[in-house]
Scaffold this active site. Structure first.
Site, PDB file in Angstrom:
ATOM      1  N   ASP A 131      61.796  98.492  59.026  1.00  0.00           N
ATOM      2  CA  ASP A 131      63.214  98.422  59.172  1.00  0.00           C
ATOM      3  C   ASP A 131      63.458  97.279  59.965  1.00  0.00           C
ATOM      4  O   ASP A 131      62.617  96.634  60.779  1.00  0.00           O
ATOM      5  CB  ASP A 131      63.616  99.856  60.014  1.00  0.00           C
ATOM      6  CG  ASP A 131      63.378 100.885  59.555  1.00  0.00           C
ATOM      7  OD1 ASP A 131      63.285 100.939  58.090  1.00  0.00           O
ATOM      8  OD2 ASP A 131      63.413 101.959  59.768  1.00  0.00           O
ATOM      9  N   ASP A 133      65.371  96.376  63.612  1.00  0.00           N
ATOM     10  CA  ASP A 133      65.778  96.763  64.836  1.00  0.00           C
ATOM     11  C   ASP A 133      66.602  95.762  65.310  1.00  0.00           C
ATOM     12  O   ASP A 133      66.009  94.616  65.715  1.00  0.00           O
ATOM     13  CB  ASP A 133      64.676  97.283  65.675  1.00  0.00           C
ATOM     14  CG  ASP A 133      63.979  98.401  65.130  1.00  0.00           C
ATOM     15  OD1 ASP A 133      64.543  99.664  64.896  1.00  0.00           O
ATOM     16  OD2 ASP A 133      62.695  98.240  64.803  1.00  0.00           O
TER      17      ASP A 133
END
Length: 206
Positions: A131, A133
């Protein structure tokens, strides 16, 4: 040396000798390699800062503290917005895609998590399924409608984007603040609690 540190700041200066005697081997290896540690939300003794050590594996995270006097360098998430990546990965391509949108959003933003760690240190921390962030410094309230617009923007990204709103009272996930729940989880150094307004935790939901 700046003596006011915030969660997600990366700090250099930790050595294996500063670690607790029962620290796992991978922690000693990471610190010994010169990797930075990340400031975390926790209270500590005077003169200490709560930090976390990252390992090679996702589950390798170690909480400890560091003497403020040992800090030799500090990098904040907002320092990393325009650092050129050394690798071509979905999270880094997503960062490049979102950068012009976030630069014009009117808020201070930054890169945290694995992407921030890699951009700041040069140590490989990302993989193909990582992911991205991000943080958004929101000293003033961000309305739910603004949060929904922001979610629509980051929803066009190549990988999942996890953005945290950094309020004066702690952090809240943008995804939650943009959602339908009346109360959202606010996290700070002392507790995690459900609130209706992260900028005014004492306010009750209507």
């Amino acid at each position: 040396m700046v003596n006011r540190f915030r969660p997600h700041d990366l700090l250099w200066g930790m050595t294996p000798e500063q670690l607790p005697v029962d620290a796992p081997g991978w922690v000693i290896e990471s610190v010994g390699a010169g990797q930075p540690v990340v400031v975390r939300r926790a209270t500590t003794a005077p003169g200490q800062i709560a930090v976390g050590v990252r390992g090679r594996l996702r589950e390798q995270r170690y909480a400890t503290s560091m003497a403020i006097t040992a800090i030799s360098r500090r990098v904040m998430p907002e320092d990393l917005c325009h650092v050129a990546p050394a690798r071509d990965l979905p999270a880094l391509r997503t960062l490049a895609h979102l950068r012009p949108l976030l630069d014009t959003c009117g808020w201070v933003w930054g890169v945290s998590g694995s992407a921030g760690f890699e951009l700041a240190s040069g140590f490989a921390a990302l993989h193909e399924r990582s992911d991205l962030d991000l943080i958004l410094r929101t000293a003033q309230p961000l309305s739910r409608s603004q949060a929904q617009v922001l979610m629509m923007l980051i929803g066009t990204a190549e990988c999942l984007v996890d953005m945290q709103l950094q309020t004066p009272n702690g952090a809240v996930a943008l995804r939650e603040w943009a959602g339908p729940s009346q109360r959202v989880l606010l996290k700070n150094a002392h507790q995690a609690c459900l609130v209706s307004n992260p900028w005014n935790p004492q306010e009750q939901a209507a």
